[in-house]
Design an enzyme around this catalytic site. Sequence first.
Site, PDB file in Angstrom:
ATOM      1  N   CYS A  76       0.823  -1.213   0.000  1.00 40.97           N
ATOM      2  CA  CYS A  76       0.000   0.000   0.000  1.00 40.97           C
ATOM      3  C   CYS A  76       0.862   1.269   0.000  1.00 40.97           C
ATOM      4  O   CYS A  76       1.466   1.591  -1.008  1.00 40.97           O
ATOM      5  CB  CYS A  76      -0.984  -0.038   1.168  1.00 40.97           C
ATOM      6  SG  CYS A  76      -2.347   1.139   0.992  1.00 40.97           S
ATOM      7  N   HIS A 164      -3.847  -5.100   0.604  1.00 35.81           N
ATOM      8  CA  HIS A 164      -3.353  -5.606   1.889  1.00 35.81           C
ATOM      9  C   HIS A 164      -3.493  -7.126   1.950  1.00 35.81           C
ATOM     10  O   HIS A 164      -4.596  -7.645   2.164  1.00 35.81           O
ATOM     11  CB  HIS A 164      -4.124  -4.970   3.042  1.00 35.81           C
ATOM     12  CG  HIS A 164      -3.802  -3.528   3.262  1.00 35.81           C
ATOM     13  ND1 HIS A 164      -2.805  -3.108   4.111  1.00 35.81           N
ATOM     14  CD2 HIS A 164      -4.333  -2.398   2.710  1.00 35.81           C
ATOM     15  CE1 HIS A 164      -2.746  -1.789   4.095  1.00 35.81           C
ATOM     16  NE2 HIS A 164      -3.655  -1.338   3.249  1.00 35.81           N
ATOM     17  N   GLU A 166      -2.448  -9.018   4.273  1.00 40.77           N
ATOM     18  CA  GLU A 166      -2.486  -9.479   5.665  1.00 40.77           C
ATOM     19  C   GLU A 166      -3.888  -9.581   6.235  1.00 40.77           C
ATOM     20  O   GLU A 166      -4.095 -10.263   7.251  1.00 40.77           O
ATOM     21  CB  GLU A 166      -1.632  -8.549   6.555  1.00 40.77           C
ATOM     22  CG  GLU A 166      -2.170  -7.146   6.744  1.00 40.77           C
ATOM     23  CD  GLU A 166      -1.734  -6.158   5.661  1.00 40.77           C
ATOM     24  OE1 GLU A 166      -1.768  -4.953   5.934  1.00 40.77           O
ATOM     25  OE2 GLU A 166      -1.383  -6.607   4.551  1.00 40.77           O
ATOM     26  N   GLY A 220      -1.426 -13.477  36.302  1.00 40.31           N
ATOM     27  CA  GLY A 220      -1.872 -13.552  34.926  1.00 40.31           C
ATOM     28  C   GLY A 220      -0.978 -14.419  34.064  1.00 40.31           C
ATOM     29  O   GLY A 220       0.040 -14.968  34.508  1.00 40.31           O
TER      30      GLY A 220
END
Length: 506
Positions: A76, A164, A166, A220
């Site tokens: 892009c 794009h 992705e 966590g």
Amino acid sequence: MILILDFGSQYTQLIARRVRELNVYCEIHPYNDFPEVGDHVKGVILSGSPFSVRQEDHPTPDLEKIKGQVPLLAVCYGAQFLAQQYGGDVQASSKREYGRANLSFVDHEQPLMKGVSSESQVWMSHADTIYSLPPQTKIFCSTDDVKIAGYRFENEDTYAIQFHPEVFHSTDGKTLLQNFVVGICTCTQDWTPESYVDSTVKGLKDQLGDDKVLLGLSGGVDSSVAAMLLHRAIGKNLYCIFVDNGLLRKHEFESVLEQYKHLGLNVKGVNAADRFYSELAGESDPEGKRKIIGRVFIEVFDDEAQLLEDVKWLGQGTIYPDIIESKSVKGPSATIKSHHNVGGLPDFMKLKVVEPLSSLFKDEVREVGHTLGLSHDILGRHPFPGPGLGIRILGDITPEKVQVLQDVDYIYTEALKEDGLYDQIWQAGSILLPVRSVGVMGDERTYENAVALRAVTSTDGMTADWFHFPHEFLAKVSNRIINNVKGVNRVVYDISSKPPATIEWE
């Protein structure tokens, strides 16, 4: 590895995700601050950008040691930059080119386009278009509206595409990226959780030697996986501290300490709630609260470090999105929010920082944790912000407000588990709003707090969609909260996605 140069596109992290899904390591760096391109860099990808190459101050990378030296894929904005920089012409398009399009021409002789369908769907997202190409270039794909959808520089492995690959909507995007990363760049697909554990443990052994490390555990996923990696590398030289900052979930301090007993870790619990409350008193600014919480964490760690002899390192569970969100391609002024795990330590604390997870996305951390043998109870936990409930209480923090939010959060979380919804959700939380509203309980009029519930689905926290609860679930949870938490008479549900909203409210 593959080096990705970031020009500020919202999709840059997706490029990295797709490359890593091919079991190839990659890193994102700002276009104006990237490491030297040595032999370990097998290829470079230029990201898209919200900027236009027609702007006077458009991002301009130094490609002298890249273009023609290593394989290069420009996406892009990157494609438009190469075109303009080397003699082509980029202009504002007569119509903005956004959304789905289909290729109408594909040159399958080009190695980048092998296996890409002749009518493959691609995703466009640009207002400029390339009207003419530099010398010694060749078009290899087009759509009905965009003649120069893809081109390459002849006699070198430099490729450019205006779509794009992705994003999910580019149906052959993964094939195209694999053609570049594996076929053109000749990367070996051996970057796996197992290889990461082996190489990281070896690296930690070399880095730390016989040094002692102090690690702050949170209960966590990130800090737990970081602890296990460090434990495997240095064993008894790892000293773990779990701080109760007064901003944890209900019963979390006791339950997490109990969990860690079974992992063989040397863990000390430190109750510092009053210290945090005192420092936070009267502070309502979100950044101010984050900085106070981060500073007091460091001070608590420093106090604990003084009780141990010869501690030289502070271990942290910093992950890649923390790094990305705290570093901007246009400088610190564009940073979304600070993160207390990012940015080093104050001068008074004589510890160096070790961050064994700083190159991993969240789902990759979980995969590494699974390889290390951690239980689902730990790996399946929702992300919880470092500042804890401190940034889920909008406005100033008091022990009374914390108690209200802990009770709300506990009812909400238990209901998610009870209905089998917890594991379907990336992150859920409750927010205490600085709003009071009128209500009626029995025959009495009330004027009490409103709380918001938040639940999102995501892969790595970079983008997120709100979770579509059954209305019956929301009704049940709202009823339980209002009936059982004194001081709350209204419950709302947040249906904002990221972007434009963030997952947390502060």
